[in-house]
Design a protein around this motif. Structure first.
Motif, PDB file in Angstrom:
ATOM      1  N   VAL A   4     -58.299 -37.219  25.693  1.00  0.00           N
ATOM      2  CA  VAL A   4     -58.247 -36.598  24.455  1.00  0.00           C
ATOM      3  C   VAL A   4     -56.864 -36.451  24.098  1.00  0.00           C
ATOM      4  O   VAL A   4     -55.877 -35.872  24.735  1.00  0.00           O
ATOM      5  CB  VAL A   4     -58.772 -35.190  24.281  1.00  0.00           C
ATOM      6  N   ARG A   5     -56.518 -37.061  22.888  1.00  0.00           N
ATOM      7  CA  ARG A   5     -55.031 -37.424  22.537  1.00  0.00           C
ATOM      8  C   ARG A   5     -54.517 -36.055  21.804  1.00  0.00           C
ATOM      9  O   ARG A   5     -55.181 -36.018  20.732  1.00  0.00           O
ATOM     10  CB  ARG A   5     -54.746 -38.749  21.993  1.00  0.00           C
TER      11      ARG A   5
ATOM     12  N   VAL B  21     -55.371 -33.371  16.731  1.00  0.00           N
ATOM     13  CA  VAL B  21     -56.074 -34.302  17.867  1.00  0.00           C
ATOM     14  C   VAL B  21     -56.372 -35.511  17.212  1.00  0.00           C
ATOM     15  O   VAL B  21     -56.865 -35.806  15.932  1.00  0.00           O
ATOM     16  CB  VAL B  21     -57.299 -33.755  17.918  1.00  0.00           C
ATOM     17  N   HIS B  22     -56.254 -36.639  18.107  1.00  0.00           N
ATOM     18  CA  HIS B  22     -56.454 -38.015  17.593  1.00  0.00           C
ATOM     19  C   HIS B  22     -57.990 -38.248  17.777  1.00  0.00           C
ATOM     20  O   HIS B  22     -58.716 -38.218  18.689  1.00  0.00           O
ATOM     21  CB  HIS B  22     -55.751 -38.990  18.196  1.00  0.00           C
ATOM     22  N   GLU B  23     -58.639 -38.511  16.440  1.00  0.00           N
ATOM     23  CA  GLU B  23     -60.026 -38.691  16.232  1.00  0.00           C
ATOM     24  C   GLU B  23     -60.182 -40.107  15.724  1.00  0.00           C
ATOM     25  O   GLU B  23     -59.758 -40.297  14.542  1.00  0.00           O
ATOM     26  CB  GLU B  23     -60.768 -37.620  15.683  1.00  0.00           C
ATOM     27  N   GLY B  24     -60.868 -41.103  16.291  1.00  0.00           N
ATOM     28  CA  GLY B  24     -61.173 -42.405  15.613  1.00  0.00           C
ATOM     29  C   GLY B  24     -59.780 -43.120  15.424  1.00  0.00           C
ATOM     30  O   GLY B  24     -59.242 -43.356  16.618  1.00  0.00           O
ATOM     31  N   ASN B  25     -59.239 -43.410  14.303  1.00  0.00           N
ATOM     32  CA  ASN B  25     -58.043 -44.028  14.050  1.00  0.00           C
ATOM     33  C   ASN B  25     -57.063 -43.045  13.132  1.00  0.00           C
ATOM     34  O   ASN B  25     -56.041 -43.691  12.672  1.00  0.00           O
ATOM     35  CB  ASN B  25     -58.242 -45.113  13.352  1.00  0.00           C
TER      36      ASN B  25
ATOM     37  N   PRO C 236     -64.798 -35.748  33.616  1.00  0.00           N
ATOM     38  CA  PRO C 236     -63.510 -35.149  33.467  1.00  0.00           C
ATOM     39  C   PRO C 236     -62.782 -35.626  32.217  1.00  0.00           C
ATOM     40  O   PRO C 236     -63.090 -36.770  31.889  1.00  0.00           O
ATOM     41  CB  PRO C 236     -62.708 -35.868  34.604  1.00  0.00           C
ATOM     42  N   VAL C 237     -62.248 -34.662  31.772  1.00  0.00           N
ATOM     43  CA  VAL C 237     -61.714 -34.939  30.337  1.00  0.00           C
ATOM     44  C   VAL C 237     -60.190 -34.626  30.559  1.00  0.00           C
ATOM     45  O   VAL C 237     -59.650 -33.427  31.133  1.00  0.00           O
ATOM     46  CB  VAL C 237     -62.104 -33.711  29.120  1.00  0.00           C
ATOM     47  N   PHE C 238     -59.198 -35.543  30.147  1.00  0.00           N
ATOM     48  CA  PHE C 238     -57.780 -35.440  30.405  1.00  0.00           C
ATOM     49  C   PHE C 238     -57.373 -35.152  29.054  1.00  0.00           C
ATOM     50  O   PHE C 238     -57.500 -35.897  28.016  1.00  0.00           O
ATOM     51  CB  PHE C 238     -57.442 -36.707  31.080  1.00  0.00           C
ATOM     52  N   ILE C 239     -56.190 -34.242  28.855  1.00  0.00           N
ATOM     53  CA  ILE C 239     -55.776 -33.870  27.841  1.00  0.00           C
ATOM     54  C   ILE C 239     -54.202 -34.550  27.965  1.00  0.00           C
ATOM     55  O   ILE C 239     -53.495 -34.571  28.594  1.00  0.00           O
ATOM     56  CB  ILE C 239     -55.327 -32.316  27.415  1.00  0.00           C
ATOM     57  N   SER C 240     -53.946 -35.570  26.826  1.00  0.00           N
ATOM     58  CA  SER C 240     -52.935 -36.426  26.771  1.00  0.00           C
ATOM     59  C   SER C 240     -51.942 -36.016  25.640  1.00  0.00           C
ATOM     60  O   SER C 240     -52.253 -36.089  24.642  1.00  0.00           O
ATOM     61  CB  SER C 240     -53.344 -37.983  26.481  1.00  0.00           C
ATOM     62  N   ARG C 241     -51.041 -35.634  26.232  1.00  0.00           N
ATOM     63  CA  ARG C 241     -49.895 -34.980  25.181  1.00  0.00           C
ATOM     64  C   ARG C 241     -49.003 -36.018  24.608  1.00  0.00           C
ATOM     65  O   ARG C 241     -48.091 -37.018  25.169  1.00  0.00           O
ATOM     66  CB  ARG C 241     -48.936 -34.031  25.976  1.00  0.00           C
ATOM     67  N   GLN C 242     -49.029 -36.158  23.281  1.00  0.00           N
ATOM     68  CA  GLN C 242     -48.291 -37.277  22.548  1.00  0.00           C
ATOM     69  C   GLN C 242     -47.590 -36.846  21.386  1.00  0.00           C
ATOM     70  O   GLN C 242     -47.618 -35.455  21.239  1.00  0.00           O
ATOM     71  CB  GLN C 242     -49.173 -38.280  22.098  1.00  0.00           C
ATOM     72  N   THR C 243     -47.218 -37.646  20.484  1.00  0.00           N
ATOM     73  CA  THR C 243     -46.383 -37.298  19.109  1.00  0.00           C
ATOM     74  C   THR C 243     -47.272 -37.959  17.978  1.00  0.00           C
ATOM     75  O   THR C 243     -47.297 -39.261  17.909  1.00  0.00           O
ATOM     76  CB  THR C 243     -45.061 -37.603  19.230  1.00  0.00           C
TER      77      THR C 243
END
Length: 377
Positions: free
Chosen positions: A52-53, A61-65, A132-139
């Motif tokens: 999950v970005r 949250v980034h969903e799709g594009n 497992p769900v990983f939270i990916s911290r981005q900008t």
């Protein structure tokens, strides 16, 4: 399938099953017995892991594009939603029931324990999977643009033959922020104020799009008066070869502001300015009659500024002579002077706010003056 058929894998007899209707495809595994069929059967198709970005700045949250604002600090619900969407249940399962139980491992990891059950070939089946769900911290794109100082338009707050007041500049910024907040509330992630800069001539507000810049400029003029001039500048071309312009919206506020005392060139005496929206409007200080500039003069009639309500002084009423005259003390010389009595002066008043200018001494409406400031002056 007729009775007496045997499983091609193990040789055991296969129970008689209902034949498909004409035109319907025959299930490939229908020839298998239950043991062989369920040996390779998966009730649930689950991914090995899900990422999950999440934007570390705004929480989108980034969903799709695209990036989506979810307004959440806890991303467990987001993880449950994305896991649910990623899981697939076998098409032959009936009366399917399921549940998801999240386990927070650490700040960026959530284990999703999923339990599914259903009826397949008249047999109850249950299956458990852990994803497992990983939270990916981005900008996100929006925060990246803000951090990089990106802007597409500038709203310049200026004034005609003067510098905008601090109140006008502050209100203009508030209007811009409110406009952007409204756009954000509708889901517009391209709406933001990039920078607010104070200059010697006024305030510059940098905004994310030309459309927002134009909307902000129009709303400022609608409330504070004045007019807008547009100055587009070609900055680049997009990938399709279309020209991209950055637009400067120069907001020119009126020469006069509410609270100014002016002397129009009509020999009818000074006017306290009440509004500069559209045509300038106010009240005559000699009579209390309403004043409105002509359509041709608009917000800036031919007049000279005599002062503002901030220049007012509270002085003593010596006597109310009649309906049109009042006697007061001159706030500078303390001499008794008879001046015009406008209709808004109470006949029982002991004191009145007055302004002294080259046009003489005039009484101001009490509601136009800050009493504390008048006393202090």
């Amino acid at each position: 399938m007729s009775s007496g058929d045997f499983c091609p894998r193990c040789g055991d007899p296969v129970p008689e099953r209902e034949e498909p209707l004409p035109g319907e495809p025959r299930e490939r595994d229908a020839v298998l017995c239950d043991d062989c069929y369920f040996a390779d059967f998966d009730l649930v198709d689950a991914p090995d892991r899900i990422e999950v970005r999440v934007c570390s700045q705004c929480g989108a949250v980034h969903e799709g594009n695209r990036w989506v604002d979810v307004g959440a600090r806890d991303y467990t619900d987001v993880a449950v939603e994305q896991v649910t969407e990623a899981l697939g249940v076998h098409l032959k399962a009936e009366d399917v029931r399921w549940g998801v139980e999240p386990e927070q491992v650490d700040e960026n990891t959530i284990r999703m324990h999923c339990t599914f059950s259903g009826i397949v070939r008249d047999t109850y089946r249950e299956e458990q999977v852990t994803v497992p769900v990983f939270i990916s911290r981005q900008t996100c794109d929006r925060c990246g643009r803000i951090a990089g100082g990106y802007y597409a338009s500038i709203v310049q707050i200026r004034a005609d033959e003067r510098t905008p007041t601090a109140e006008e500049e502050q209100r203009a910024v508030e209007i811009a922020e409110a406009y952007v907040a409204e756009r954000e509330a509708t889901g517009d992630r391209n709406a933001f104020v990039s920078e607010v800069t104070e200059t010697g001539d006024g305030t510059d507000i940098k905004l994310s799009t030309n459309q927002i810049g134009g909307g902000v400029a129009k709303r400022i003029v609608r409330e504070l008066g004045g007019h807008v001039e547009e100055y587009p500048t070609l900055v680049t071309e997009d990938s399709d070869g279309n020209e991209v312009y950055r637009v400067t919206y120069a907001v020119r506020l009126p020469k006069f502001t509410p609270g100014d005392v002016i002397d129009p060139d009509d020999d009818d005496g000074p006017v306290l300015v009440r509004s500069v929206r559209g045509n300038l409007k106010g009240v005559r200080l000699a009579t209390g009659d309403p004043y409105e500039a002509s359509f041709e003069e608009g917000e800036t009639p031919d007049a000279r500024r005599l002062g503002t309500v901030g220049d007012a002084s509270e002085t003593t009423v010596v006597a109310v002579e009649d309906e049109y005259a009042i006697q007061v003390l001159d706030p500078e010389t303390y001499e008794s002077k008879t001046i015009a009595r406008p209709s808004y002066v109470d006949g029982d008043a002991d004191t009145v706010p007055v302004i002294k200018s080259r046009a003489g001494l005039h009484v101001l409406p009490a509601d136009a003056v800050d009493t504390d400031d008048a006393d202090a002056s």
